[in-house]
Scaffold this motif. Sequence first.
Motif, PDB file in Angstrom:
ATOM      1  N   GLY A  88      -3.241 -10.713  -7.298  1.00  0.00           N
ATOM      2  CA  GLY A  88      -3.394  -9.823  -6.157  1.00  0.00           C
ATOM      3  C   GLY A  88      -2.890  -8.407  -6.381  1.00  0.00           C
ATOM      4  O   GLY A  88      -3.090  -7.525  -5.558  1.00  0.00           O
ATOM      5  N   ALA A  89      -2.232  -8.163  -7.510  1.00  0.00           N
ATOM      6  CA  ALA A  89      -1.659  -6.834  -7.775  1.00  0.00           C
ATOM      7  C   ALA A  89      -2.758  -5.817  -8.063  1.00  0.00           C
ATOM      8  O   ALA A  89      -3.773  -6.133  -8.675  1.00  0.00           O
ATOM      9  CB  ALA A  89      -0.687  -6.891  -8.947  1.00  0.00           C
ATOM     10  N   LYS A  90      -2.524  -4.592  -7.625  1.00  0.00           N
ATOM     11  CA  LYS A  90      -3.375  -3.440  -7.935  1.00  0.00           C
ATOM     12  C   LYS A  90      -2.650  -2.649  -9.011  1.00  0.00           C
ATOM     13  O   LYS A  90      -1.426  -2.648  -9.070  1.00  0.00           O
ATOM     14  CB  LYS A  90      -3.598  -2.561  -6.703  1.00  0.00           C
ATOM     15  N   GLN A  91      -3.406  -1.939  -9.834  1.00  0.00           N
ATOM     16  CA  GLN A  91      -2.793  -1.200 -10.937  1.00  0.00           C
ATOM     17  C   GLN A  91      -2.728   0.294 -10.629  1.00  0.00           C
ATOM     18  O   GLN A  91      -3.671   0.874 -10.113  1.00  0.00           O
ATOM     19  CB  GLN A  91      -3.588  -1.434 -12.217  1.00  0.00           C
ATOM     20  N   PHE A  92      -1.574   0.890 -10.947  1.00  0.00           N
ATOM     21  CA  PHE A  92      -1.396   2.342 -10.874  1.00  0.00           C
ATOM     22  C   PHE A  92      -0.318   2.704 -11.881  1.00  0.00           C
ATOM     23  O   PHE A  92       0.844   2.349 -11.707  1.00  0.00           O
ATOM     24  CB  PHE A  92      -0.972   2.785  -9.464  1.00  0.00           C
ATOM     25  N   LEU A  93      -0.710   3.376 -12.949  1.00  0.00           N
ATOM     26  CA  LEU A  93       0.211   3.681 -14.041  1.00  0.00           C
ATOM     27  C   LEU A  93       1.279   4.693 -13.644  1.00  0.00           C
ATOM     28  O   LEU A  93       0.983   5.706 -13.010  1.00  0.00           O
ATOM     29  CB  LEU A  93      -0.566   4.242 -15.231  1.00  0.00           C
ATOM     30  N   PHE A  94       2.515   4.381 -14.017  1.00  0.00           N
ATOM     31  CA  PHE A  94       3.630   5.322 -13.922  1.00  0.00           C
ATOM     32  C   PHE A  94       4.290   5.391 -15.288  1.00  0.00           C
ATOM     33  O   PHE A  94       4.271   4.422 -16.043  1.00  0.00           O
ATOM     34  CB  PHE A  94       4.647   4.887 -12.859  1.00  0.00           C
ATOM     35  N   PRO A  95       4.928   6.523 -15.604  1.00  0.00           N
ATOM     36  CA  PRO A  95       5.591   6.654 -16.907  1.00  0.00           C
ATOM     37  C   PRO A  95       6.949   5.962 -16.911  1.00  0.00           C
ATOM     38  O   PRO A  95       7.484   5.612 -15.855  1.00  0.00           O
ATOM     39  CB  PRO A  95       5.760   8.170 -17.045  1.00  0.00           C
ATOM     40  N   LEU A 118      -4.022   4.350  -2.387  1.00  0.00           N
ATOM     41  CA  LEU A 118      -3.759   2.964  -2.783  1.00  0.00           C
ATOM     42  C   LEU A 118      -2.751   2.306  -1.835  1.00  0.00           C
ATOM     43  O   LEU A 118      -2.946   1.162  -1.401  1.00  0.00           O
ATOM     44  CB  LEU A 118      -3.228   2.901  -4.215  1.00  0.00           C
ATOM     45  N   LEU A 119      -1.672   3.018  -1.521  1.00  0.00           N
ATOM     46  CA  LEU A 119      -0.624   2.456  -0.665  1.00  0.00           C
ATOM     47  C   LEU A 119      -1.097   2.232   0.765  1.00  0.00           C
ATOM     48  O   LEU A 119      -0.619   1.325   1.441  1.00  0.00           O
ATOM     49  CB  LEU A 119       0.613   3.365  -0.679  1.00  0.00           C
ATOM     50  N   GLY A 120      -2.025   3.041   1.225  1.00  0.00           N
ATOM     51  CA  GLY A 120      -2.606   2.846   2.551  1.00  0.00           C
ATOM     52  C   GLY A 120      -1.888   3.613   3.645  1.00  0.00           C
ATOM     53  O   GLY A 120      -0.823   4.199   3.426  1.00  0.00           O
ATOM     54  N   PRO A 121      -2.461   3.571   4.855  1.00  0.00           N
ATOM     55  CA  PRO A 121      -1.938   4.371   5.966  1.00  0.00           C
ATOM     56  C   PRO A 121      -0.708   3.779   6.656  1.00  0.00           C
ATOM     57  O   PRO A 121       0.023   4.501   7.320  1.00  0.00           O
ATOM     58  CB  PRO A 121      -3.120   4.437   6.938  1.00  0.00           C
ATOM     59  N   ASP A 122      -0.492   2.459   6.512  1.00  0.00           N
ATOM     60  CA  ASP A 122       0.627   1.804   7.188  1.00  0.00           C
ATOM     61  C   ASP A 122       1.917   2.039   6.411  1.00  0.00           C
ATOM     62  O   ASP A 122       2.177   1.390   5.405  1.00  0.00           O
ATOM     63  CB  ASP A 122       0.352   0.307   7.327  1.00  0.00           C
ATOM     64  N   LYS A 123       2.729   2.970   6.893  1.00  0.00           N
ATOM     65  CA  LYS A 123       3.967   3.347   6.191  1.00  0.00           C
ATOM     66  C   LYS A 123       5.031   2.253   6.247  1.00  0.00           C
ATOM     67  O   LYS A 123       6.018   2.319   5.514  1.00  0.00           O
ATOM     68  CB  LYS A 123       4.545   4.650   6.769  1.00  0.00           C
ATOM     69  N   ASP A 124       4.844   1.231   7.102  1.00  0.00           N
ATOM     70  CA  ASP A 124       5.825   0.149   7.238  1.00  0.00           C
ATOM     71  C   ASP A 124       5.416  -1.137   6.515  1.00  0.00           C
ATOM     72  O   ASP A 124       6.163  -2.111   6.503  1.00  0.00           O
ATOM     73  CB  ASP A 124       6.078  -0.155   8.721  1.00  0.00           C
ATOM     74  N   LYS A 125       4.240  -1.145   5.925  1.00  0.00           N
ATOM     75  CA  LYS A 125       3.751  -2.326   5.211  1.00  0.00           C
ATOM     76  C   LYS A 125       4.642  -2.600   3.996  1.00  0.00           C
ATOM     77  O   LYS A 125       5.125  -1.686   3.342  1.00  0.00           O
ATOM     78  CB  LYS A 125       2.312  -2.093   4.748  1.00  0.00           C
ATOM     79  N   LEU A 126       4.835  -3.854   3.691  1.00  0.00           N
ATOM     80  CA  LEU A 126       5.609  -4.237   2.513  1.00  0.00           C
ATOM     81  C   LEU A 126       4.849  -3.844   1.250  1.00  0.00           C
ATOM     82  O   LEU A 126       3.689  -4.229   1.064  1.00  0.00           O
ATOM     83  CB  LEU A 126       5.893  -5.743   2.503  1.00  0.00           C
ATOM     84  N   ILE A 127       5.529  -3.079   0.407  1.00  0.00           N
ATOM     85  CA  ILE A 127       4.969  -2.664  -0.877  1.00  0.00           C
ATOM     86  C   ILE A 127       5.925  -3.145  -1.959  1.00  0.00           C
ATOM     87  O   ILE A 127       7.114  -2.817  -1.934  1.00  0.00           O
ATOM     88  CB  ILE A 127       4.803  -1.134  -0.944  1.00  0.00           C
ATOM     89  N   VAL A 128       5.402  -3.935  -2.897  1.00  0.00           N
ATOM     90  CA  VAL A 128       6.199  -4.462  -4.012  1.00  0.00           C
ATOM     91  C   VAL A 128       5.661  -3.834  -5.296  1.00  0.00           C
ATOM     92  O   VAL A 128       4.465  -3.925  -5.578  1.00  0.00           O
ATOM     93  CB  VAL A 128       6.114  -5.999  -4.088  1.00  0.00           C
ATOM     94  N   ILE A 129       6.548  -3.206  -6.040  1.00  0.00           N
ATOM     95  CA  ILE A 129       6.136  -2.489  -7.245  1.00  0.00           C
ATOM     96  C   ILE A 129       6.871  -3.067  -8.452  1.00  0.00           C
ATOM     97  O   ILE A 129       8.082  -3.249  -8.417  1.00  0.00           O
ATOM     98  CB  ILE A 129       6.413  -0.984  -7.085  1.00  0.00           C
TER      99      ILE A 129
END
Length: 175
Positions: A88-95, A118-129
């Motif tokens: 289910g993970a989406k990819q976004f490269l960071f250094p 990618l993160l979306g409009p909901d600023k309170d949604k759980l984001i796991v990186i």
Amino acid sequence: MKSMNKLVAVFAVCVLMSALAGCLGSDKFAQEVEKEKGAVKLVREVQRGNYDIITTEELKTLQDKKADMLIVDTMPFEESYKKEHVPGAKQFLFPIPDMVEWDVKATDGKTQEQFVELLGPDKDKLIVIYCGFVKCTRSHNGAAWAKKLGYTNVKRYPGGIFAWKGAKYPVDSVK
């Protein structure tokens, strides 16, 4: 005579145990110093980034409960994400080095606006990186930037894909 033999035997056992403890203990002590360095580094990154952390087990539990969350893999697409990633993970490269200013070159040509998309409009949604493993700091950069951009429920998964696989959880790949 018997008591002398017992005393010699006890003494020999004590010497042997002391020698073994010294040999084994020194490696354990050195390993502990390395663990401490890693733990302190992680804590300082978390403090600097102002995000939270999540364990492998906690992430798997949330997945099993079908929690509403976004999981972001910060590893390179071809070398890592394509081969295996947390389902289910989406990819976004960071250094790996701290990314204080947005660096399009370091994010594989992607802009800050694309990250927000990618993160979306909901600023309170759980984001796991996450990234590869505890010492990898790509996930720190991703989590810190999510927080800078106003997202409130950001968690870094420090164990990354190595811990996920170590727990024998299934992985996805891009075919």
